[in-house]
Design a protein around this motif. Structure first.
Motif: not given
Length: 531
Positions: A399, A403, A437-438, A441, A472
């Motif tokens: 993860r 990011t 949401d991911p 960014r 993130p």
């Protein structure tokens, strides 16, 4: 027996001085006129290139005015200046910036001063001149008289005279006035004294230079131990101003002018004299300017002397530190051996005999010459690397790595296909707001624009729209970027398919009060993004 022989010898020695040799030469009038025009009180130093050009211009103007070749010296500006330097009328030195410059020697300034006195109205016998002589003799006797009682008597007489004059003026007595002749003589004598200051300061500077040259010559001929030579000449360098009569006189004047009250009084007295009602009628504009700048002239002259003394001291110290007596002795031995061999050869050689001498050494018969030699310092291997196994960074999860990566082009491409559908979102900004949401960014905006620029059925317009991004860490921020629409929804047909054009568009849009997409949120350098 008369003293004609001794007087003739003294006169011949005087005529050999550079001052009289300048005035006695055939082109004296032209040289003096050039010096008066090129060097002024405000510009005592002239750059070398400028003076060369000025001299050539002056010569051309004189010839156009009717001067003959006999009256005007021949040669270019550089050649004439070199000739005047060899005649000890000009000094060629280096400025602080390294440029060459010229200045007048004390001999040339004495000649200019003498010509200036002859061009002015000659002073005649007058009350002012007699009073000046009486005051000077009285003051000289008061300072130099060895008799204590005589000095006290002179002071008492002077105090009584000044007190009586003061009481008379305070009681309302008549103010004594002076005539124009008295003022004329006074200003003439004052102007003459001030005009002699530049040559006096130049003479002191030249004495320091002459003493430095004498020390150099003595050092080169010295046969004593090096330590003894260094001790003696370092002491002479430290007391350079006391080694000559001019230096001792300068130090006396320097101590006198360090009294600020005395300097202020001099300035006030000159101002009062120039404000006199008769001064404007007697003095010319140039005379008033010269008298008004007396204090500045004195300070500039002292600064030049101090600078010359500092240069002489620095040169002496540098010469003494770098002087290699052993090398000089070896060179002297070689030259003496050559002189001995030459003398022996001349005993048998004829007047037309020649000796072939190679100016350059013959070629060396060597196949290869090494240009670099072994250096132990360079050949040392580098030190071993430090053991940092105990300072390993923390392991990153998948993860965390995600990011820090760039835009998710694969996932975004499938979502952008909805813009090509008639029932899909109206624009890329609307589509971006509905992504997970991911995929929202800030760096994903670059992915949207990149894919739109390289997709046939998508277009980038000149309209700017908002993109709602999610970092993130969960924080939200609104950024502005060009609008992405389907080709069918683009009314003007605008489509940017070139990445250079895309960059041009993004460079003109604004986001969060700054131009273009806010690149502080993320970049694609090396395929990484700062979250």
């Amino acid at each position: 027996m008369s003293s004609i022989v001794a007087d003739r010898a003294r006169v011949m020695a005087a005529f050999e001085q550079p001052t009289l040799s300048l005035l006695h030469q055939m082109h004296a009038a032209v040289v003096i006129a050039v010096f008066r025009s090129a060097f002024t009180r405000d510009a005592p130093l002239v750059p070398a290139a400028r003076l060369h050009s000025m001299v050539e211009t002056f010569m051309d103007e004189l010839r156009l005015a009717g001067a003959t070749d006999r009256e005007v010296p021949s040669g270019g500006g550089r050649d004439l200046c070199r000739k005047w330097v060899s005649g000890q009328w000009l000094i060629r030195s280096l400025a602080e910036n390294g440029a060459e410059q010229y200045s007048l020697t004390s001999h040339a300034q004495d000649a200019l001063r003498l010509v200036e006195q002859l061009t002015r109205e000659r002073a005649t016998l007058s009350e002012h001149r007699i009073a000046t002589i009486l005051d000077q003799v009285r003051r000289f006797n008061r300072i130099a008289n060895p008799d204590r009682a005589a000095r006290v008597g002179i002071l008492d007489t002077e105090i009584a005279r000044l007190t009586g004059e003061r009481d008379r003026l305070l009681s309302g007595g008549d103010m004594p006035s002076v005539g124009s002749d008295y003022m004329l003589q006074g200003f003439a004598e004052l102007t003459e004294l001030v005009a002699g200051l530049p040559s006096d300061f130049a003479r002191v500077s030249e004495s320091f230079t002459a003493l430095r040259d004498q020390i150099f010559a003595s050092l080169r001929e010295e046969d004593r131990p090096a330590g003894e030579v260094i001790d003696e000449y370092l002491q002479r360098a430290d007391t350079l101003e006391e080694a000559t009569q001019e230096g001792r006189a300068f130090m006396g004047a320097f101590d006198l002018l360090r009294d600020q009250a005395l300097v202020d009084q001099l300035r006030e007295d000159i101002t009062a004299l120039l404000d006199h009602p008769l001064a404007e009628r007697i003095l010319t504009v140039s005379d008033r300017s010269e008298l008004r700048g007396t204090v500045s002239l004195i300070r500039q002259g002292m600064s030049r002397v101090i600078a010359e003394r500092a240069r002489a001291t620095s040169a002496l110290r540098e010469f003494i530190i770098t002087h290699d007596l052993t090398r000089d002795r070896e060179l002297d031995a070689v030259l003496r051996a050559l002189e001995t061999e030459t003398t022996a050869w001349m005993r048998s050689a004829g007047p037309q005999a020649k000796v072939p001498v190679d100016l350059l050494p013959s070629e060396i018969d060597a196949a290869v010459l090494r240009e670099r030699f072994h250096d132990a310092g360079v050949s040392v291997p580098p030190p071993p690397l430090a053991d940092v196994s105990d300072h390993q960074p923390d392991e990153l999860s998948m993860r965390d790595l995600m990011t820090q990566g760039g835009p998710s082009l694969g996932a975004l491409k499938s979502w952008l296909e909805q813009l090509e559908m008639p029932s899909g979102p109206a624009s890329g900004g609307a589509l971006f707001g509905g992504l997970p949401d991911p995929l929202r960014r800030p760096v994903e905006i670059f992915g949207v624009l990149h894919l739109a620029a390289n997709t046939e059925h998508l277009a980038i317009t000149s309209t700017v729209e908002a993109y709602q991004t999610v970092r993130p860490d969960g924080s939200r921020r609104t950024l502005f970027a060009p609008q992405v629409v389907g080709s069918a929804d683009n009314p003007d047909g605008t489509h940017t398919g070139d990445e250079d054009e895309l960059l041009a568009v993004t460079g003109t849009t604004v986001g969060d009060d700054s131009a273009g997409v806010d690149t502080t949120e993320g970049d694609q350098t090396g395929g990484r993004q700062r979250a």
